[in-house]
Design a protein around this motif. Structure first.
Motif, PDB file in Angstrom:
ATOM      1  N   UNK A  41       0.845  -1.204   0.000  1.00 54.91           N
ATOM      2  CA  UNK A  41       0.000   0.000   0.000  1.00 54.91           C
ATOM      3  C   UNK A  41       0.875   1.246   0.000  1.00 54.91           C
ATOM      4  N   UNK A  42       1.934   1.238   0.804  1.00 54.36           N
ATOM      5  CA  UNK A  42       2.837   2.389   0.870  1.00 54.36           C
ATOM      6  C   UNK A  42       3.506   2.637  -0.480  1.00 54.36           C
ATOM      7  N   UNK A  43       3.929   1.577  -1.140  1.00 57.86           N
ATOM      8  CA  UNK A  43       4.617   1.721  -2.429  1.00 57.86           C
ATOM      9  C   UNK A  43       3.672   2.235  -3.513  1.00 57.86           C
ATOM     10  N   UNK A  44       2.430   1.756  -3.521  1.00 58.00           N
ATOM     11  CA  UNK A  44       1.478   2.157  -4.555  1.00 58.00           C
ATOM     12  C   UNK A  44       1.080   3.621  -4.459  1.00 58.00           C
ATOM     13  N   UNK A  45       1.240   4.231  -3.284  1.00 58.40           N
ATOM     14  CA  UNK A  45       0.860   5.622  -3.088  1.00 58.40           C
ATOM     15  C   UNK A  45       1.908   6.610  -3.596  1.00 58.40           C
ATOM     16  N   UNK A  46       3.042   6.138  -4.073  1.00 58.84           N
ATOM     17  CA  UNK A  46       4.124   7.017  -4.506  1.00 58.84           C
ATOM     18  C   UNK A  46       3.893   7.454  -5.958  1.00 58.84           C
ATOM     19  N   UNK A  47       3.981   8.767  -6.223  1.00 53.11           N
ATOM     20  CA  UNK A  47       3.854   9.238  -7.606  1.00 53.11           C
ATOM     21  C   UNK A  47       4.948   8.626  -8.476  1.00 53.11           C
ATOM     22  N   UNK A  48       4.560   8.151  -9.643  1.00 59.72           N
ATOM     23  CA  UNK A  48       5.507   7.523 -10.558  1.00 59.72           C
ATOM     24  C   UNK A  48       5.451   6.012 -10.534  1.00 59.72           C
ATOM     25  N   UNK A  49       4.840   5.432  -9.507  1.00 60.35           N
ATOM     26  CA  UNK A  49       4.702   3.968  -9.458  1.00 60.35           C
ATOM     27  C   UNK A  49       3.463   3.603 -10.262  1.00 60.35           C
ATOM     28  N   UNK A  50       3.672   2.890 -11.366  1.00 59.98           N
ATOM     29  CA  UNK A  50       2.554   2.478 -12.207  1.00 59.98           C
ATOM     30  C   UNK A  50       1.949   1.180 -11.699  1.00 59.98           C
ATOM     31  N   UNK A  51       2.799   0.202 -11.349  1.00 54.91           N
ATOM     32  CA  UNK A  51       2.313  -1.096 -10.883  1.00 54.91           C
ATOM     33  C   UNK A  51       3.396  -1.770 -10.069  1.00 54.91           C
ATOM     34  N   UNK A  52       2.980  -2.747  -9.276  1.00 50.29           N
ATOM     35  CA  UNK A  52       3.914  -3.565  -8.514  1.00 50.29           C
ATOM     36  C   UNK A  52       3.984  -4.947  -9.143  1.00 50.29           C
ATOM     37  N   UNK A  53       5.173  -5.528  -9.144  1.00 45.62           N
ATOM     38  CA  UNK A  53       5.347  -6.878  -9.655  1.00 45.62           C
ATOM     39  C   UNK A  53       5.924  -6.897 -11.053  1.00 45.62           C
ATOM     40  N   UNK A  54       6.419  -8.071 -11.432  1.00 47.97           N
ATOM     41  CA  UNK A  54       6.940  -8.275 -12.768  1.00 47.97           C
ATOM     42  C   UNK A  54       5.825  -8.599 -13.740  1.00 47.97           C
ATOM     43  N   UNK A  55       6.172  -8.976 -14.948  1.00 48.66           N
ATOM     44  CA  UNK A  55       5.192  -9.228 -15.999  1.00 48.66           C
ATOM     45  C   UNK A  55       4.160 -10.278 -15.649  1.00 48.66           C
ATOM     46  N   UNK A  56       4.601 -11.440 -15.161  1.00 50.80           N
ATOM     47  CA  UNK A  56       3.663 -12.515 -14.832  1.00 50.80           C
ATOM     48  C   UNK A  56       2.769 -12.134 -13.659  1.00 50.80           C
ATOM     49  N   UNK A  57       3.354 -11.489 -12.656  1.00 44.09           N
ATOM     50  CA  UNK A  57       2.565 -11.075 -11.489  1.00 44.09           C
ATOM     51  C   UNK A  57       1.523 -10.039 -11.888  1.00 44.09           C
ATOM     52  N   UNK A  58       1.895  -9.123 -12.784  1.00 40.51           N
ATOM     53  CA  UNK A  58       0.935  -8.103 -13.222  1.00 40.51           C
ATOM     54  C   UNK A  58      -0.181  -8.723 -14.047  1.00 40.51           C
ATOM     55  N   UNK A  59       0.141  -9.718 -14.868  1.00 43.31           N
ATOM     56  CA  UNK A  59      -0.893 -10.393 -15.659  1.00 43.31           C
ATOM     57  C   UNK A  59      -1.886 -11.100 -14.740  1.00 43.31           C
TER      58      UNK A  59
END
Length: 162
Positions: A41-59
């Motif tokens: 949650x802390x990481x996602x609130x930072x401006x410039x962070x589009x997504x967390x995780x690598x390609x497979x995790x994002x899929x």
């Protein structure tokens, strides 16, 4: 029946994926997943962070979101000890945000959130940036099918007019 608080060693032996704190008034156990969720949650609130995780995790995350579930621990792994935490986070940064600044801001946010919310000392936060998101990539992908059908319709109209 009177119960005594468990010692720190006994609490972590019974549940290796949880942190246990003992005070004079009882025990508090914080699961690894909770620590990972706070960090995510802390990481996602930072401006410039589009997504967390690598390609497979994002899929996989996209599939979860499609069915109404969001994984806030995606791209975050934690090692929880008795009183300390180490965090590894993988992210995708939005272009043109400076990568090092985003990584430093994510690191600072995770340190603050875990220490404030969970109450444990953070020993390290390792940030891996695996991709850069360019906003025009999504716009082109979404508009490409409709643009093709618009071009076909325009071509058909021009053929009828001539």
């Amino acid at each position: 029946m009177t119960t005594q608080p468990q010692s720190k060693n006994q609490g972590t032996t019974n549940n290796p994926s949880a942190q246990t704190a003992v005070s004079g008034r009882g025990t508090t156990t914080v699961a690894d997943g909770v620590v990972a969720k706070v960090a995510g949650i802390a990481a996602q609130d930072i401006p410039g962070v589009y997504a967390l995780g690598g390609g497979a995790a994002r899929a996989l995350g996209a599939v979860r979101e499609a069915v109404g579930q969001k994984d806030l621990t995606q791209g975050v792994s934690v090692e929880v000890g008795q009183t300390q935490v180490a965090v590894d986070v993988t992210l995708v940064v939005e272009y043109p945000h400076p990568l090092q600044k985003v990584a430093d801001d994510v690191r600072d946010a995770i340190y603050a959130a875990v220490e404030d919310v969970v109450g444990m000392e953070v020993t390290e936060v390792n940030v891996s940036i695996t991709d850069i998101h360019i906003a025009t990539d999504d716009d082109e992908e979404k508009s490409a099918p409709s643009k093709r059908s618009d071009d076909a319709q325009t071509g058909q109209r021009e053929a009828r007019v001539s």
